[in-house]
Design a protein around this motif. Structure first.
Motif, PDB file in Angstrom:
ATOM      1  N   ARG A  26       6.662 -41.225  35.803  1.00  0.00           N
ATOM      2  CA  ARG A  26       6.268 -41.520  37.179  1.00  0.00           C
ATOM      3  C   ARG A  26       6.245 -40.266  38.046  1.00  0.00           C
ATOM      4  O   ARG A  26       5.487 -40.184  39.011  1.00  0.00           O
ATOM      5  N   ARG A  29       1.309 -45.645  38.809  1.00  0.00           N
ATOM      6  CA  ARG A  29       2.119 -44.867  37.867  1.00  0.00           C
ATOM      7  C   ARG A  29       3.487 -44.554  38.462  1.00  0.00           C
ATOM      8  O   ARG A  29       4.495 -44.565  37.752  1.00  0.00           O
ATOM      9  N   ALA A  30       3.529 -44.290  39.775  1.00  0.00           N
ATOM     10  CA  ALA A  30       4.807 -44.004  40.441  1.00  0.00           C
ATOM     11  C   ALA A  30       5.714 -45.224  40.463  1.00  0.00           C
ATOM     12  O   ALA A  30       6.937 -45.101  40.549  1.00  0.00           O
ATOM     13  N   LEU A  47       5.698 -47.419  37.950  1.00  0.00           N
ATOM     14  CA  LEU A  47       5.794 -47.822  36.545  1.00  0.00           C
ATOM     15  C   LEU A  47       4.987 -49.100  36.269  1.00  0.00           C
ATOM     16  O   LEU A  47       5.383 -49.955  35.483  1.00  0.00           O
TER      17      LEU A  47
END
Length: 271
Positions: A98, A170-171, A173
């Motif tokens: 992340r 993405r940060a 998850l």
């Protein structure tokens, strides 16, 4: 066997909570903090288990599934089946994944500065980005000063672009490999759940949490708490709650970005 026993105990507890919700007509956001968090985590665990179940459907595929679980425990098994060392190692790996999106998210924030109509807000955003780039941990009031930018154009939840949503996913998850409509829906849902958890946690009080609960709560909100002292985790979680509990539902894009803003330069979080 220990992992199975733990998962079965979680399933029974989740069933009790759901039964109580149905009997008393209680909504998810009305639950106490620990019950909300238990249901949230159990749902994620069940999703992972269902994936394994689907893989096991073809004849003799269960033998292959056992092999895959042995080879890829991080991707296929829930935390109940990880060893103590694996829990630390795997959480570090997930955090490293992340962290890769953090520079991209900060870059987007710098790019939108000219799109902010208010000169004062433009200055605040420029100052915040400069602090981030120089390794300074921002104060709560530095972040809350920008809440208006995250309520509407250019950083409101409905104004985020596809690449921004992929980086934010993405940060958090979450998988970024979805159409924009689904990415936006997942980010909204995930952020709303965290906001509801925050309100319940503020009512309970951070001081009532065990050390493990504090570290888990911090990790969910973007901080790699596995290598940070408990007291520092409690301090950070208190700052997060100050921000979260000050936000309206229309400003939840700020809470989403706060996963990066509040964690990236916190002492001990750069591993």
């Amino acid at each position: 066997m220990k992992g199975l026993q733990m998962f079965w105990a979680d399933a029974k507890k989740a069933r009790r909570i759901k039964t109580n919700m149905w009997k008393h007509n209680i909504k998810f956001h009305q639950l106490p903090y620990r019950e909300m968090e238990h249901l949230r985590q159990f749902r994620r665990d069940v999703t992972k288990c269902l994936f394994l179940g689907i893989l096991s459907i073809p004849p003799f595929a269960n033998y292959l599934v056992f092999l895959l679980m042995y080879l890829f425990p991080r991707q296929l098994l829930i935390q109940h089946f990880w060893t103590a060392k694996q829990q630390i190692d795997f959480l570090d790996i997930y955090h490293a994944l992340r962290k890769q999106s953090h520079p991209e998210i900060l870059c987007y924030l710098e790019k939108v500065v000219p799109l902010i109509s208010d000169a004062g807000l433009q200055w605040h955003m420029t100052e915040l980005c400069a602090k981030m780039q120089h390794g300074t941990h921002p104060a709560v009031h530095d972040i809350l000063a920008l809440r208006e930018c995250f309520a509407n154009h250019p950083l409101g939840m409905d104004q985020l672009r596809a690449l921004q949503m992929k980086a934010l996913s993405r940060a958090m998850l979450l998988t970024p490999y979805l159409p924009s409509v689904l990415l936006r829906h997942r980010l909204k849902t995930h952020t709303t759940v965290i906001h509801q958890l925050d309100k319940a946690l503020a009512k309970l009080g951070v001081g009532q949490l065990t050390a493990q609960e504090v570290k888990s709560a911090c990790y969910l909100r973007g901080l790699n708490s596995t290598h940070i002292a408990e007291e520092r985790c409690r301090t950070w979680l208190g700052e997060w709650l100050q921000i979260s509990c000050s936000l309206k539902e229309t400003e939840l894009s700020l809470l989403l970005h706060n996963v990066v803003l509040l964690s990236i330069n916190y002492v001990g979080s750069r591993r």
